[in-house]
Design a protein around this motif. Structure first.
Motif, PDB file in Angstrom:
ATOM      1  N   PRO B 178       0.826  -1.208   0.000  1.00 14.27           N
ATOM      2  CA  PRO B 178       0.000   0.000   0.000  1.00 14.27           C
ATOM      3  C   PRO B 178       0.859   1.257   0.000  1.00 14.27           C
ATOM      4  CG  PRO B 178      -0.765  -1.544   1.665  1.00 14.27           C
ATOM      5  CD  PRO B 178       0.521  -2.093   1.124  1.00 14.27           C
ATOM      6  N   SER B 180       0.168   3.956   1.277  1.00 11.78           N
ATOM      7  CA  SER B 180       0.107   4.678   2.548  1.00 11.78           C
ATOM      8  C   SER B 180       1.290   4.331   3.447  1.00 11.78           C
ATOM      9  CB  SER B 180      -1.214   4.390   3.259  1.00 11.78           C
ATOM     10  OG  SER B 180      -1.339   3.014   3.517  1.00 11.78           O
ATOM     11  N   TYR B 181       1.871   3.126   3.290  1.00  9.89           N
ATOM     12  CA  TYR B 181       3.045   2.769   4.089  1.00  9.89           C
ATOM     13  C   TYR B 181       4.180   3.749   3.815  1.00  9.89           C
ATOM     14  CZ  TYR B 181       1.010  -1.848   5.031  1.00  9.89           C
ATOM     15  OH  TYR B 181       0.219  -2.867   5.428  1.00  9.89           O
ATOM     16  N   GLU B 183       3.911   6.670   2.304  1.00  8.51           N
ATOM     17  CA  GLU B 183       3.539   8.048   2.619  1.00  8.51           C
ATOM     18  C   GLU B 183       3.678   8.298   4.109  1.00  8.51           C
ATOM     19  OE1 GLU B 183      -0.324   8.222   0.912  1.00  8.51           O
ATOM     20  OE2 GLU B 183       0.444   8.967  -1.001  1.00  8.51           O
ATOM     21  N   SER B 184       3.304   7.297   4.894  1.00 15.49           N
ATOM     22  CA  SER B 184       3.428   7.420   6.336  1.00 15.49           C
ATOM     23  C   SER B 184       4.893   7.648   6.721  1.00 15.49           C
ATOM     24  CB  SER B 184       2.879   6.147   6.975  1.00 15.49           C
ATOM     25  OG  SER B 184       3.033   6.184   8.344  1.00 15.49           O
ATOM     26  N   ALA B 185       5.783   6.861   6.119  1.00 14.75           N
ATOM     27  CA  ALA B 185       7.209   7.040   6.408  1.00 14.75           C
ATOM     28  C   ALA B 185       7.681   8.417   5.937  1.00 14.75           C
ATOM     29  CB  ALA B 185       8.023   5.943   5.728  1.00 14.75           C
ATOM     30  N   ARG B 186       7.137   8.861   4.801  1.00 15.19           N
ATOM     31  CA  ARG B 186       7.536  10.169   4.265  1.00 15.19           C
ATOM     32  C   ARG B 186       7.138  11.303   5.199  1.00 15.19           C
ATOM     33  NH1 ARG B 186       5.097  11.327  -1.378  1.00 15.19           N
ATOM     34  NH2 ARG B 186       5.801  13.449  -1.146  1.00 15.19           N
ATOM     35  N   VAL B 187       5.912  11.192   5.754  1.00 17.50           N
ATOM     36  CA  VAL B 187       5.435  12.241   6.652  1.00 17.50           C
ATOM     37  C   VAL B 187       6.366  12.370   7.858  1.00 17.50           C
ATOM     38  CG1 VAL B 187       3.579  12.830   8.253  1.00 17.50           C
ATOM     39  CG2 VAL B 187       3.036  12.149   5.934  1.00 17.50           C
ATOM     40  N   TYR B 188       6.925  11.225   8.288  1.00 18.27           N
ATOM     41  CA  TYR B 188       7.829  11.280   9.438  1.00 18.27           C
ATOM     42  C   TYR B 188       9.256  11.605   9.023  1.00 18.27           C
ATOM     43  CZ  TYR B 188       3.855   9.489  11.927  1.00 18.27           C
ATOM     44  OH  TYR B 188       2.612   9.363  12.450  1.00 18.27           O
ATOM     45  N   GLY B 189       9.452  11.956   7.754  1.00 14.50           N
ATOM     46  CA  GLY B 189      10.732  12.509   7.348  1.00 14.50           C
ATOM     47  C   GLY B 189      11.709  11.537   6.724  1.00 14.50           C
ATOM     48  N   ALA B 190      11.263  10.322   6.392  1.00 12.38           N
ATOM     49  CA  ALA B 190      12.179   9.348   5.805  1.00 12.38           C
ATOM     50  C   ALA B 190      12.508   9.742   4.364  1.00 12.38           C
ATOM     51  CB  ALA B 190      11.561   7.960   5.845  1.00 12.38           C
ATOM     52  N   ILE B 195      13.031   4.879   2.909  1.00 10.68           N
ATOM     53  CA  ILE B 195      11.736   4.220   2.703  1.00 10.68           C
ATOM     54  C   ILE B 195      11.950   2.865   2.047  1.00 10.68           C
ATOM     55  CG2 ILE B 195       9.558   4.338   1.435  1.00 10.68           C
ATOM     56  CD1 ILE B 195       9.688   7.375   1.751  1.00 10.68           C
TER      57      ILE B 195
END
Lengths: 364, 289
Positions: B178, B180-181, B183-190, B195
């Motif tokens: 998915p 979103s996995y 994107e979730s990591a991206r939001v936290y700055g990865a 990623i």
């Protein structure tokens, strides 16, 4: 301070679809803010644009006193909880919660301490070594929240946070979410298509349609004074009765009967105006005796709502819905009179659908 | 048919039915038996012949000896060729794995016009690249590049042939992760590489393991490409060296061939068992939750 401001924000997708269309919006520091609308209204796109997952086509976006329009998501100091929670299936709960800290290069021991502490705060005690696949839906949701909390952001963004839970759990999670947000005091924006969720959780709600905001207000304002017929029909667990009517003196003619003009609109309408008369089913009463200023009709459908019933009344071809107490439930086909609470009825402009309201509104 | 005789033909028909199903069953098992024997015989030969004093192209209870392995160790090319096979297989596998993972990730995430057509035509052409038909141009190409008689030549040609199928299989794994996995990591700055390392690769791990084993097996057993592109016998991988095991009389040296065959198949079996236990083989992507 983490106020979110958008200035003329536009998000256009390839092919010319404007998901967000020139939006001016200010979300106050510490506010619990809901973006509400039907699917495809642009609410999720707006949230993703705030997160930085979508780049704005035009306009500016500021969080706190920083202009973040051009910043990548990781530099915006936001945390996002996704609809599917997006927990990493190959990591334990502890590793999931502490993932933001791992990116921030916090040493392993201290980030695991933070993870354990956060998990305890969100009722995840004893689950810290499990994998997401071994958790229930509600627990997964709390892990996703814990991960957001652990990153210590200035803004929370929730994308349909409750929609993957079953109905009973959703109520529990709703209360939990509201308490969490109040305790942390972090500015929170959440997206939902469920008006009940928005009304229950938010300090303020923005109702969106086709990329534009239809109304912004507190749940009470939005419920009692919907800005137009779209908001009126979207907000409320049973849709508002909206029927064309004609102003005639101190009354409006609707469904073959005549009811008084609502006090909030009295000075703004004149004889012969085409208007839309709006009344929520909860603000209508059923009477078996003739009452003045009421609408006569016969009960055609009775839907049980538990402690109340939703009655559909046929008034000369116009269908009016009202909620009656379980004790007053009419027989099918019974004749009666629908009595509105005049101060709770509304008039909308017949052409534009905008609410007709005095400049000096009486408090709702 | 008269009514009085109605029951007898019914009984008769039942009996015929039973006989017929029994015969069909017997026939089926006999057929399955033949198939099993057909496939089991070579394997049995593989495990018995190396220990036989006089191995021949038949199955017999061996007169036990380890002499054949002694002959194998004394052969100057046999063990060396195993090592050559390892170098070529691991080199090819590494190239295929890294390039296929990156390409599959990119193709899965970025909208490229005509992507599916590209993938399918690559898949179709890949069987030609490593196939006999393209051997002459490949030989000429490698000669022009002055890579003839190098491991690199074999590794590059083999990797080129394997990549399309590897990309095709891995893309399915990437597609089923998915968004979103990430994107979730991206939001936290990865960062994108973080990623890939933290999220995408671990989730696609069964796919990567499958591709790795499949790649090694393809290279391990390939005879034609190293046979054509390598000149010096000390560079030959196992599959080619086996071809040179003849006695002075011009007969296949079955003692050497059988012992070498057994040794040659062990690494692949071990690899398969290891990966199967550790990751499990899957040819499709997706997350069990």
């Amino acid at each position: 301070m983490a106020e979110i401001t958008t200035h003329q924000l536009v998000k256009e997708f390839p092919g010319g679809v404007r998901a967000v269309d020139g939006l001016d919006l200010t979300i106050a520091d510490g506010e619990f803010f809901a973006l509400l609308g039907p699917s495809g209204c642009g609410k999720t796109t707006l949230l993703r644009t705030i997160a930085g997952l979508e780049a704005a086509t035009k306009g500016r976006l500021t969080i706190g006193d920083r202009d973040v329009t051009e910043l990548p998501p990781g530099k915006r100091d936001v945390a996002m909880v996704f609809q599917d929670y997006a927990l990493f299936p190959h990591m334990s709960v502890a590793d999931n919660i502490s993932y933001p800290l791992k990116i921030q290069r916090v040493p392993k021991s201290s980030r695991h301490a933070t993870a354990a502490e956060t998990a305890d705060g969100l009722a995840l005690h004893g689950l810290i070594d499990r994998r997401p696949g071994q958790l229930s839906g509600g627990q997964q949701q709390r892990v996703a929240l814990a991960r957001a909390v652990a990153s210590n952001p200035t803004v929370f963004l929730f994308d349909e946070p409750l929609s993957n839970l079953d109905a009973r759990l959703r109520l529990e999670a709703r209360t939990f979410l509201k308490r969490l947000q109040r305790d942390l005091g972090v500015t929170t924006v959440f997206v939902t298509h469920d008006q009940a969720e928005a009304l229950a959780l938010a300090d303020r709600i923005a109702i969106m349609k086709e990329g534009r905001i239809q109304q912004i207000g507190s749940p009470r304002e939005v419920f009692a004074r919907p800005a137009n017929t779209f908001v009126a029909s979207f907000v409320g667990s049973t849709p508002m009765n909206l029927h064309t009517a004609t102003v005639s003196g101190e009354h409006v003619k609707v469904a073959g009967s005549s009811v008084p003009i609502p006090p909030s609109a009295r000075s703004r309408v004149s004889d012969g105006d085409e208007v839309i008369w709006g009344a929520r089913p909860e603000y209508l009463r059923w009477s078996t005796e003739p009452v003045e200023d009421s609408i006569e009709g016969s009960a055609t459908i009775v839907e049980n709502l538990g402690a109340a019933a939703l009655v559909t009344v046929d008034a000369g071809g116009t269908l009016i819905q009202l909620v009656v107490d379980e004790d007053d439930e009419p027989e099918m086909g019974a004749r009666g009179w629908v009595v509105p609470r005049i101060d709770r009825t509304l008039l909308f402009d017949g052409a534009s659908g905008e609410l007709i309201l005095d400049d000096t509104p009486t408090s709702p | 048919m008269t009514t009085t005789h109605e029951t007898t033909p019914m009984k008769h028909r039942d009996a015929v039915g039973i006989v017929r199903t029994t015969l069909a069953k017997i026939g089926r098992y006999v057929f399955i038996g033949f198939v099993i024997v057909f496939f089991a015989l070579p394997v049995l030969w593989l495990v018995t012949a190396p220990f036989d004093q006089a191995p021949a192209l038949r199955l017999s209870v061996p007169e036990f000896t380890l002499q054949n392995f002694q002959v194998l160790i004394d052969n100057p090319y046999a063990l060396r060729s195993m090592w050559n096979s390892v170098i070529i297989a691991v080199g090819t596998m590494a190239i295929v794995l890294v390039l296929a993972a990156l390409a599959a990730y990119a193709l899965s995430r970025v909208r490229v016009p005509g992507r599916d057509i590209l993938l399918y035509s690559l898949l179709l052409l890949s069987s030609i690249v490593t196939g006999t038909a393209a051997m002459v141009p490949i030989f000429v190409l490698i000669t022009e590049l002055q890579l003839i008689d190098t491991y690199l030549a074999v590794v590059l040609v083999m990797a080129g042939g394997l990549l399309p199928a590897a990309i095709f299989i891995l893309k399915d794994f990437m597609d089923n992760t998915p968004k979103s996995y990430e994107e979730s990591a991206r939001v936290y700055g990865a960062s994108p590489l973080q990623i890939l390392r933290h999220v995408v690769v671990p989730i696609a791990r069964p796919g990567l393991a499958t591709i790795a084993v499949w790649g090694v097996v393809q290279v391990w057993g390939n005879f034609l490409i190293p046979f054509i592109l390598l000149r010096s016998p000390e560079q030959f991988p196992g599959a080619v060296v086996m071809f040179t095991f003849y006695t002075e009389g011009g007969q296949p040296n079955l003692a050497l061939i059988s012992a070498f065959s057994l040794l040659f198949s062990i690494p692949v079996v071990l690899l398969y068992l290891f990966v199967s236990r550790r990751y499990g083989f899957r040819f499709y992507g997706g997350i069990k939750s």
